[in-house]
Design an enzyme around this catalytic site. Structure first.
Site, PDB file in Angstrom:
ATOM      1  N   GLU A 108      -2.144  -5.254  -1.411  1.00 22.39           N
ATOM      2  CA  GLU A 108      -1.479  -5.909  -0.263  1.00 22.39           C
ATOM      3  C   GLU A 108      -0.929  -4.872   0.710  1.00 22.39           C
ATOM      4  OE1 GLU A 108       1.825  -7.970  -2.029  1.00 22.39           O
ATOM      5  OE2 GLU A 108       0.585  -9.279  -3.248  1.00 22.39           O
ATOM      6  N   PRO A 109      -1.742  -4.003   1.265  1.00 17.12           N
ATOM      7  CA  PRO A 109      -1.205  -2.980   2.164  1.00 17.12           C
ATOM      8  C   PRO A 109      -0.849  -3.543   3.533  1.00 17.12           C
ATOM      9  CG  PRO A 109      -3.594  -2.816   2.073  1.00 17.12           C
ATOM     10  CD  PRO A 109      -3.206  -3.916   1.110  1.00 17.12           C
ATOM     11  N   GLY A 110       0.243  -3.056   4.082  1.00 17.18           N
ATOM     12  CA  GLY A 110       0.638  -3.458   5.428  1.00 17.18           C
ATOM     13  C   GLY A 110       0.770  -2.223   6.307  1.00 17.18           C
ATOM     14  N   ARG A 111       1.815  -1.447   6.031  1.00 15.71           N
ATOM     15  CA  ARG A 111       2.136  -0.292   6.867  1.00 15.71           C
ATOM     16  C   ARG A 111       0.963   0.668   7.060  1.00 15.71           C
ATOM     17  NH1 ARG A 111       7.409   1.769   7.107  1.00 15.71           N
ATOM     18  NH2 ARG A 111       7.848   0.740   5.123  1.00 15.71           N
ATOM     19  N   TYR A 139      17.229   1.317   9.474  1.00 17.20           N
ATOM     20  CA  TYR A 139      17.013   2.159   8.276  1.00 17.20           C
ATOM     21  C   TYR A 139      17.293   3.636   8.550  1.00 17.20           C
ATOM     22  CZ  TYR A 139      13.841  -1.833   7.533  1.00 17.20           C
ATOM     23  OH  TYR A 139      13.286  -3.079   7.447  1.00 17.20           O
ATOM     24  N   CYS A 194      23.786  -3.320  24.160  1.00 15.54           N
ATOM     25  CA  CYS A 194      25.209  -2.970  24.068  1.00 15.54           C
ATOM     26  C   CYS A 194      25.650  -2.805  22.619  1.00 15.54           C
ATOM     27  CB  CYS A 194      26.022  -4.040  24.769  1.00 15.54           C
ATOM     28  SG  CYS A 194      25.565  -4.117  26.498  1.00 15.54           S
ATOM     29  N   GLU A 195      25.177  -1.763  21.982  1.00 11.75           N
ATOM     30  CA  GLU A 195      25.545  -1.430  20.604  1.00 11.75           C
ATOM     31  C   GLU A 195      25.394   0.074  20.479  1.00 11.75           C
ATOM     32  OE1 GLU A 195      25.704  -3.432  17.560  1.00 11.75           O
ATOM     33  OE2 GLU A 195      25.106  -5.381  18.348  1.00 11.75           O
ATOM     34  N   TYR A 238       5.843  -2.933  11.381  1.00 17.16           N
ATOM     35  CA  TYR A 238       7.257  -3.316  11.383  1.00 17.16           C
ATOM     36  C   TYR A 238       7.910  -2.940  12.709  1.00 17.16           C
ATOM     37  CZ  TYR A 238       6.027  -3.631   6.462  1.00 17.16           C
ATOM     38  OH  TYR A 238       5.393  -3.942   5.280  1.00 17.16           O
ATOM     39  N   GLY A 291       0.808  -1.221   0.000  1.00 17.44           N
ATOM     40  CA  GLY A 291       0.000   0.000   0.000  1.00 17.44           C
ATOM     41  C   GLY A 291       0.834   1.261   0.000  1.00 17.44           C
TER      42      GLY A 291
HETATM   43  N1  LLP Z   1       3.593  -7.026  -0.522  1.00 17.88           N
HETATM   44  C1  LLP Z   1       4.882  -7.415  -0.599  1.00 17.88           C
HETATM   45  C2  LLP Z   1       5.250  -8.437  -1.565  1.00 17.88           C
HETATM   46  C3  LLP Z   1       5.848  -6.841   0.253  1.00 17.88           C
HETATM   47  O1  LLP Z   1       7.118  -7.220   0.161  1.00 17.88           O
HETATM   48  C4  LLP Z   1       5.456  -5.855   1.189  1.00 17.88           C
HETATM   49  C5  LLP Z   1       6.424  -5.248   2.098  1.00 17.88           C
HETATM   50  C6  LLP Z   1       4.096  -5.500   1.249  1.00 17.88           C
HETATM   51  C7  LLP Z   1       3.204  -6.083   0.373  1.00 17.88           C
HETATM   52  C8  LLP Z   1       3.572  -4.472   2.218  1.00 17.88           C
HETATM   53  O2  LLP Z   1       4.054  -3.203   1.917  1.00 17.88           O
HETATM   54  P1  LLP Z   1       3.525  -1.927   2.728  1.00 17.88           P
HETATM   55  O3  LLP Z   1       2.072  -1.750   2.426  1.00 17.88           O
HETATM   56  O4  LLP Z   1       3.761  -2.203   4.146  1.00 17.88           O
HETATM   57  O5  LLP Z   1       4.356  -0.808   2.223  1.00 17.88           O
HETATM   58  N2  LLP Z   1      10.519  -3.287   7.410  1.00 17.88           N
HETATM   59  C9  LLP Z   1      10.451  -2.147   6.516  1.00 17.88           C
HETATM   60  C10 LLP Z   1       9.420  -2.351   5.432  1.00 17.88           C
HETATM   61  C11 LLP Z   1       9.631  -3.620   4.633  1.00 17.88           C
HETATM   62  C12 LLP Z   1       8.568  -3.839   3.589  1.00 17.88           C
HETATM   63  C13 LLP Z   1       8.684  -5.215   3.029  1.00 17.88           C
HETATM   64  N3  LLP Z   1       7.662  -5.568   2.083  1.00 17.88           N
HETATM   65  C14 LLP Z   1      10.178  -0.894   7.338  1.00 17.88           C
HETATM   66  O6  LLP Z   1      10.082  -0.991   8.553  1.00 17.88           O
HETATM   67  O7  LLP Z   1      10.104   0.203   6.786  1.00 17.88           O
END
Ligand code: LLP
Length: 423
Positions: free
Chosen positions: A281-284, A324, A351-352, A379, A239
């Site tokens: 496929e939204p996550g964040r 990051y 300890c880093e 995340y 997303g």
């Molecule tokens: N679909 C696929 C195939 C993905 O690899 C990802 C995220 C998503 C969907 C979800 O994307 P979003 O909607 O969250 O942008 N750990 C990192 C972000 C890694 C994202 C990996 N893939 C952070 O904390 O910024």
């Protein structure tokens, strides 16, 4: 709309004081807002109404069972990247027929598990993976629905670690090889080629690169149709980004509307209006701004060059800053007028030198005060580790004035329970 606001000088989640949560559950604790979660999901789902669509929550962002359950009840599907994530979907009562399986390195065992549960689709990323999936499907007497993750070579202009659609990335099938890869897939006996997907990167505030990627997928679908490889769905990948203090993203509903409008126009022009299913496929953007990480100030340590605010959360609880150099907002939960605002680096006990949560922030705090790391719902917990033999944080969900503990704090003894001494 943010579900976090200052009421009578104290930061609240919905109508619950974060000071009260810290006092009751201790710190570090992740706090999520149920209303925020549902509003974010509905920003996608409502914009999808009237179209053949599926919003598959990318659960790598936050896979707590209570969150999966709440989203499943709203009709969400899930984007998984491991057998473990599929087991979580099942444990939360999610529907495996709404699951898509992404990732470059699926094992045969994971494929078998996913086939047994009849998932919607495998997002395949290479020719060897196609062959393995074909073999596994044949062995268990099933057909596997596949989509190819095509790398549209579009620059997402985001952090290099979370940019995935360029030629130099490990992900996807190169755009120029896509046609040949589809032909190869179509020739395999135990696969049904049903879709196409891409994911060009995460934390995009602007949807222009996503729409550019969509145009490239559309061209490819037309080329494939001319060869009688007819696709039934188009998956746009992750997303839109969220505001970590560096700007407002395009609203999710607006992004979805633009994608669907473009697809409608194309289908009307070339396919007599015959629809194609669209998957997101939204996550964040579903969980990011619905969560904060509460942490308590242990010590204030003034220094010649830097002042340190040492807190009880660390890089093992929230690795985004260390990994990051992510900027995440930090706020004092109870605003106080009796301490001067001092510029601190907010650091953890690990300890880093890389163990920091925020740098050069003006904070009016004293030891014992509680801080909230904002926009920490995505995340955050899912990337937590046990480094330094630290148990992982507790997680709670706030629903108005009610607080539900949805994961208890990990007890350090649990961390070595599976270890044995040499005989
Ligand atoms: N679909 C696929 C195939 C993905 O690899 C990802 C995220 C998503 C969907 C979800 O994307 P979003 O909607 O969250 O942008 N750990 C990192 C972000 C890694 C994202 C990996 N893939 C952070 O904390 O910024």
């Amino acid at each position: 709309m943010s579900q976090f606001s200052v009421q009578d000088g104290v930061l609240h989640a919905e109508s619950t004081s974060l000071s009260a949560i810290a006092a009751e559950y201790g710190t570090p604790t992740y706090v999520y807002s149920k209303a925020g979660l549902l509003a974010n999901f509905h920003a996608y789902a409502d914009a999808c109404k009237g179209h053949d669509t599926l919003v598959c929550y990318a659960m790598k962002a936050n896979s707590n069972l209570a969150i999966l359950d709440l989203l499943a009840r709203e009709g969400a599907g899930f984007d998984i990247v491991s057998g473990g994530e599929l087991r979580r979907v099942l444990a939360a009562g999610g529907n495996p027929n709404k699951v898509i399986f992404s990732g470059v390195g699926k094992s045969a065992a994971e494929m078998r598990l996913a086939l047994e549960h009849d998932i919607l689709c495998f997002n395949v990323e290479s020719i060897p993976e196609l062959h393995r999936l074909n073999e596994v499907a044949g062995a268990v007497g099933k057909r596997a629905r596949v989509s190819l993750r095509v790398n549209p070579n579009v620059d997402a202009k985001t952090h290099p670690y979370i940019s995935t659609g360029l030629k130099a990335n490990k992900f996807g099938v190169a755009y120029d090889d896509a046609l040949a890869t589809y032909r190869a897939a179509a020739a395999l006996a135990h696969l049904d080629v049903v879709g196409i997907d891409c994911h060009i990167g995460s934390q995009l505030l602007d949807d222009a690169p996503l729409l550019e990627a969509l145009d490239k997928l559309i061209d490819l679908i037309d080329t494939l149709a001319a060869e009688d490889i007819v696709l039934h769905h188009l998956d746009m990948g992750g997303g839109i980004g969220i505001n970590y203090g560096d700007g407002e993203p395009v609203p999710a509903g607006q992004y979805v509307a633009r994608v669907l409008a473009r697809i409608d126009a194309w289908r009307a022009q070339k396919y007599d209006g015959r629809p194609i299913k669209v998957i997101f496929e939204p996550g964040r953007s579903i969980v990011g701004d619905t969560g904060v990480l509460l942490t308590t100030v242990e010590y204030l340590k003034p220094g010649e060059e830097k002042n340190f605010c040492i807190v009880d959360a660390a890089m093992n609880d929230l690795v985004r800053p260390a990994m990051y150099q992510a900027w995440m907002d930090v706020q004092a939960v109870a605003r106080r007028a009796d301490a001067p605002a001092v510029v601190y680096d907010v650091v953890g006990p690990v300890c880093e030198s890389g163990d920091w949560l925020a740098r050069e922030r003006a904070l009016a705090v004293l030891p014992g005060d509680v801080l909230a790391v904002m926009q920490a719902g995505a995340y955050g917990f899912t990337m937590a580790s046990n480094y330094n033999t630290r148990g992982r944080a507790a997680e709670v969900i706030v629903d108005g004035a009610q607080v539900h503990l949805v994961r208890q704090r990990e007890n350090p003894a649990e961390l070595f329970a599976g270890e044995t001494l040499l005989k």
